[in-house]
Design a protein around this motif. Structure first.
Motif, PDB file in Angstrom:
ATOM      1  N   ILE A 130       0.834  -1.207   0.000  1.00 11.11           N
ATOM      2  CA  ILE A 130       0.000   0.000   0.000  1.00 11.11           C
ATOM      3  C   ILE A 130       0.867   1.255   0.000  1.00 11.11           C
ATOM      4  CG2 ILE A 130      -1.608   1.334   1.439  1.00 11.11           C
ATOM      5  CD1 ILE A 130      -2.874  -1.412   2.155  1.00 11.11           C
ATOM      6  N   LYS A 131       1.952   1.226   0.751  1.00 13.28           N
ATOM      7  CA  LYS A 131       2.862   2.390   0.796  1.00 13.28           C
ATOM      8  C   LYS A 131       3.410   2.736  -0.577  1.00 13.28           C
ATOM      9  CE  LYS A 131       4.621   1.881   5.494  1.00 13.28           C
ATOM     10  NZ  LYS A 131       5.789   1.492   6.303  1.00 13.28           N
ATOM     11  N   GLN A 132       3.522   1.752  -1.471  1.00 11.02           N
ATOM     12  CA  GLN A 132       4.044   2.000  -2.821  1.00 11.02           C
ATOM     13  C   GLN A 132       3.012   2.691  -3.714  1.00 11.02           C
ATOM     14  OE1 GLN A 132       7.308   1.436  -3.463  1.00 11.02           O
ATOM     15  NE2 GLN A 132       7.339   0.813  -1.329  1.00 11.02           N
ATOM     16  N   GLY A 133       1.742   2.626  -3.326  1.00 10.19           N
ATOM     17  CA  GLY A 133       0.674   3.268  -4.103  1.00 10.19           C
ATOM     18  C   GLY A 133       0.808   4.778  -4.042  1.00 10.19           C
ATOM     19  N   LYS A 134       0.426   5.428  -5.123  1.00  3.28           N
ATOM     20  CA  LYS A 134       0.628   6.883  -5.233  1.00  3.28           C
ATOM     21  C   LYS A 134      -0.651   7.706  -5.064  1.00  3.28           C
ATOM     22  CE  LYS A 134       4.981   6.303  -6.739  1.00  3.28           C
ATOM     23  NZ  LYS A 134       5.460   5.231  -5.888  1.00  3.28           N
ATOM     24  N   GLU A 135      -1.817   7.079  -5.179  1.00  8.24           N
ATOM     25  CA  GLU A 135      -3.066   7.840  -5.267  1.00  8.24           C
ATOM     26  C   GLU A 135      -3.728   8.168  -3.927  1.00  8.24           C
ATOM     27  OE1 GLU A 135      -4.188   9.026  -8.240  1.00  8.24           O
ATOM     28  OE2 GLU A 135      -2.434   8.114  -9.151  1.00  8.24           O
ATOM     29  N   GLY A 136      -3.385   7.457  -2.861  1.00  7.56           N
ATOM     30  CA  GLY A 136      -4.007   7.740  -1.565  1.00  7.56           C
ATOM     31  C   GLY A 136      -5.368   7.087  -1.370  1.00  7.56           C
ATOM     32  N   ASN A 137      -5.786   6.210  -2.290  1.00  8.55           N
ATOM     33  CA  ASN A 137      -7.079   5.539  -2.153  1.00  8.55           C
ATOM     34  C   ASN A 137      -6.922   4.050  -1.823  1.00  8.55           C
ATOM     35  OD1 ASN A 137      -5.998   4.970  -4.679  1.00  8.55           O
ATOM     36  ND2 ASN A 137      -7.981   4.881  -5.695  1.00  8.55           N
ATOM     37  N   LEU A 138      -5.774   3.708  -1.233  1.00  5.05           N
ATOM     38  CA  LEU A 138      -5.506   2.323  -0.852  1.00  5.05           C
ATOM     39  C   LEU A 138      -5.533   2.216   0.670  1.00  5.05           C
ATOM     40  CD1 LEU A 138      -2.446   1.594  -3.207  1.00  5.05           C
ATOM     41  CD2 LEU A 138      -4.893   1.482  -3.737  1.00  5.05           C
ATOM     42  N   ILE A 139      -6.192   1.189   1.162  1.00  2.00           N
ATOM     43  CA  ILE A 139      -6.291   1.016   2.612  1.00  2.00           C
ATOM     44  C   ILE A 139      -5.826  -0.376   3.024  1.00  2.00           C
ATOM     45  CG2 ILE A 139      -8.170   2.706   2.847  1.00  2.00           C
ATOM     46  CD1 ILE A 139     -10.063   0.269   3.285  1.00  2.00           C
ATOM     47  N   HIS A 140      -5.393  -0.475   4.261  1.00  2.00           N
ATOM     48  CA  HIS A 140      -4.956  -1.755   4.820  1.00  2.00           C
ATOM     49  C   HIS A 140      -6.183  -2.501   5.338  1.00  2.00           C
ATOM     50  CE1 HIS A 140      -3.342  -4.302   8.140  1.00  2.00           C
ATOM     51  NE2 HIS A 140      -2.592  -4.692   7.124  1.00  2.00           N
ATOM     52  N   GLY A 141      -6.287  -3.764   4.986  1.00  2.70           N
ATOM     53  CA  GLY A 141      -7.397  -4.584   5.468  1.00  2.70           C
ATOM     54  C   GLY A 141      -7.380  -5.931   4.796  1.00  2.70           C
ATOM     55  N   GLU A 142      -8.350  -6.763   5.152  1.00  2.00           N
ATOM     56  CA  GLU A 142      -8.403  -8.120   4.636  1.00  2.00           C
ATOM     57  C   GLU A 142      -9.697  -8.376   3.875  1.00  2.00           C
ATOM     58  OE1 GLU A 142      -7.601 -10.923   7.737  1.00  2.00           O
ATOM     59  OE2 GLU A 142      -5.489 -10.332   7.812  1.00  2.00           O
ATOM     60  N   ALA A 143      -9.594  -9.197   2.846  1.00  8.15           N
ATOM     61  CA  ALA A 143     -10.738  -9.561   2.013  1.00  8.15           C
ATOM     62  C   ALA A 143     -11.831 -10.249   2.817  1.00  8.15           C
ATOM     63  CB  ALA A 143     -10.279 -10.475   0.885  1.00  8.15           C
ATOM     64  N   GLU A 144     -11.439 -10.932   3.873  1.00  4.48           N
ATOM     65  CA  GLU A 144     -12.392 -11.698   4.682  1.00  4.48           C
ATOM     66  C   GLU A 144     -13.174 -10.831   5.664  1.00  4.48           C
ATOM     67  OE1 GLU A 144      -8.764 -14.263   3.744  1.00  4.48           O
ATOM     68  OE2 GLU A 144      -9.105 -12.235   4.425  1.00  4.48           O
ATOM     69  N   ASN A 145     -12.820  -9.562   5.765  1.00  5.00           N
ATOM     70  CA  ASN A 145     -13.491  -8.667   6.708  1.00  5.00           C
ATOM     71  C   ASN A 145     -13.473  -7.246   6.143  1.00  5.00           C
ATOM     72  OD1 ASN A 145     -14.739  -7.760   9.022  1.00  5.00           O
ATOM     73  ND2 ASN A 145     -12.844  -7.641  10.187  1.00  5.00           N
ATOM     74  N   LEU A 146     -14.239  -7.030   5.084  1.00  2.00           N
ATOM     75  CA  LEU A 146     -14.226  -5.735   4.401  1.00  2.00           C
ATOM     76  C   LEU A 146     -14.908  -4.665   5.254  1.00  2.00           C
ATOM     77  CD1 LEU A 146     -15.106  -6.987   0.808  1.00  2.00           C
ATOM     78  CD2 LEU A 146     -12.851  -6.281   1.658  1.00  2.00           C
ATOM     79  N   PRO A 147     -14.245  -3.517   5.440  1.00  2.00           N
ATOM     80  CA  PRO A 147     -14.778  -2.463   6.313  1.00  2.00           C
ATOM     81  C   PRO A 147     -15.740  -1.513   5.594  1.00  2.00           C
ATOM     82  CG  PRO A 147     -12.616  -1.827   5.555  1.00  2.00           C
ATOM     83  CD  PRO A 147     -12.893  -3.193   4.970  1.00  2.00           C
ATOM     84  N   PHE A 148     -16.692  -2.074   4.843  1.00  2.00           N
ATOM     85  CA  PHE A 148     -17.621  -1.265   4.059  1.00  2.00           C
ATOM     86  C   PHE A 148     -19.049  -1.720   4.319  1.00  2.00           C
ATOM     87  CE2 PHE A 148     -13.731  -1.974   1.476  1.00  2.00           C
ATOM     88  CZ  PHE A 148     -13.201  -0.690   1.553  1.00  2.00           C
ATOM     89  N   PRO A 149     -20.000  -0.789   4.192  1.00  2.00           N
ATOM     90  CA  PRO A 149     -21.406  -1.171   4.356  1.00  2.00           C
ATOM     91  C   PRO A 149     -21.875  -2.104   3.233  1.00  2.00           C
ATOM     92  CG  PRO A 149     -21.138   1.236   4.398  1.00  2.00           C
ATOM     93  CD  PRO A 149     -19.828   0.640   3.985  1.00  2.00           C
ATOM     94  N   ASP A 150     -22.963  -2.793   3.471  1.00  2.00           N
ATOM     95  CA  ASP A 150     -23.580  -3.650   2.455  1.00  2.00           C
ATOM     96  C   ASP A 150     -23.866  -2.845   1.195  1.00  2.00           C
ATOM     97  OD1 ASP A 150     -23.569  -5.423   4.544  1.00  2.00           O
ATOM     98  OD2 ASP A 150     -25.746  -5.662   4.660  1.00  2.00           O
ATOM     99  N   LYS A 151     -23.738  -3.504   0.059  1.00  2.00           N
ATOM    100  CA  LYS A 151     -24.086  -2.931  -1.255  1.00  2.00           C
ATOM    101  C   LYS A 151     -23.409  -1.587  -1.520  1.00  2.00           C
ATOM    102  CE  LYS A 151     -28.426  -5.473  -1.539  1.00  2.00           C
ATOM    103  NZ  LYS A 151     -27.774  -6.683  -1.875  1.00  2.00           N
ATOM    104  N   SER A 152     -22.109  -1.496  -1.227  1.00  2.00           N
ATOM    105  CA  SER A 152     -21.356  -0.245  -1.381  1.00  2.00           C
ATOM    106  C   SER A 152     -20.750  -0.037  -2.764  1.00  2.00           C
ATOM    107  CB  SER A 152     -20.189  -0.207  -0.388  1.00  2.00           C
ATOM    108  OG  SER A 152     -20.648  -0.230   0.924  1.00  2.00           O
ATOM    109  N   PHE A 153     -20.558  -1.120  -3.544  1.00  2.00           N
ATOM    110  CA  PHE A 153     -19.770  -1.005  -4.769  1.00  2.00           C
ATOM    111  C   PHE A 153     -20.514  -1.527  -5.993  1.00  2.00           C
ATOM    112  CE2 PHE A 153     -16.819  -1.059  -1.255  1.00  2.00           C
ATOM    113  CZ  PHE A 153     -16.029   0.036  -1.546  1.00  2.00           C
ATOM    114  N   ASN A 154     -20.381  -0.779  -7.098  1.00  2.00           N
ATOM    115  CA  ASN A 154     -20.966  -1.192  -8.376  1.00  2.00           C
ATOM    116  C   ASN A 154     -20.066  -2.145  -9.146  1.00  2.00           C
ATOM    117  OD1 ASN A 154     -23.497   0.153  -8.485  1.00  2.00           O
ATOM    118  ND2 ASN A 154     -22.395   2.074  -8.672  1.00  2.00           N
TER     119      ASN A 154
END
Length: 157
Positions: free
Chosen positions: A62-86
């Protein structure tokens, strides 16, 4: 493992990633917002011209990313509300997840419309397990991508 190669990751894998992203673009409609699971350095997160967020368990990647829209976390416990992404993508990272079934359930939970593309390493010993799990939760088609198979989940009508 990825923490150690984070600084050279883009140099080693960017060209191959872009080929996969072009195949994804031909097979699903990329609609904002996009979630990239196992985003690494953000190559795939920021490839499409849409609002996007990437999540990865490697802080160094993530530190290598340049845009600032990368977060630390795991696929098995996504920190987003239900139905957040298209749109949800995961490019050659699923074989690294601790619990692929839990990750698929999380994808199902945060997806608005099952507009999902997952590439999976052909030579992975886990590919048949993944295929069986995917079949349990989604309808999909498979597309050959050299070293990977692209699994395109069919969106609801």
């Amino acid at each position: 493992m990825y923490d150690k190669i984070s600084k050279s990751y883009n140099e080693l894998h960017k060209e191959e990633q872009i080929k996969k992203l072009e195949i994804i673009k031909k097979n699903i409609k990329i609609i904002s917002p996009l979630l990239d699971i196992g985003c690494g350095t953000g190559i795939s997160t920021n490839y499409f011209n849409v609002a996007s967020i990437g999540i990865d368990k490697s802080k160094e990647m993530i530190k290598q990313g340049k845009e600032g829209n990368l977060i630390h976390g795991e696929a098995e416990n996504l920190p987003f509300p239900d139905k957040s992404f298209n749109t949800i993508i995961s490019v050659t990272s699923f074989h690294n997840f601790n619990n692929m079934e839990k990750a698929l359930l999380e994808i199902k939970r945060v997806s608005k419309n099952n507009n999902i593309a997952i590439t999976f390493l052909k030579k992975s010993s886990k590919i048949n397990i993944f295929r069986k799990l995917l079949k349990k939760y989604f309808k999909f088609k498979e597309i050959d991508c050299e070293n990977d198979i692209l699994f395109v989940v069919k969106a609801k009508a």
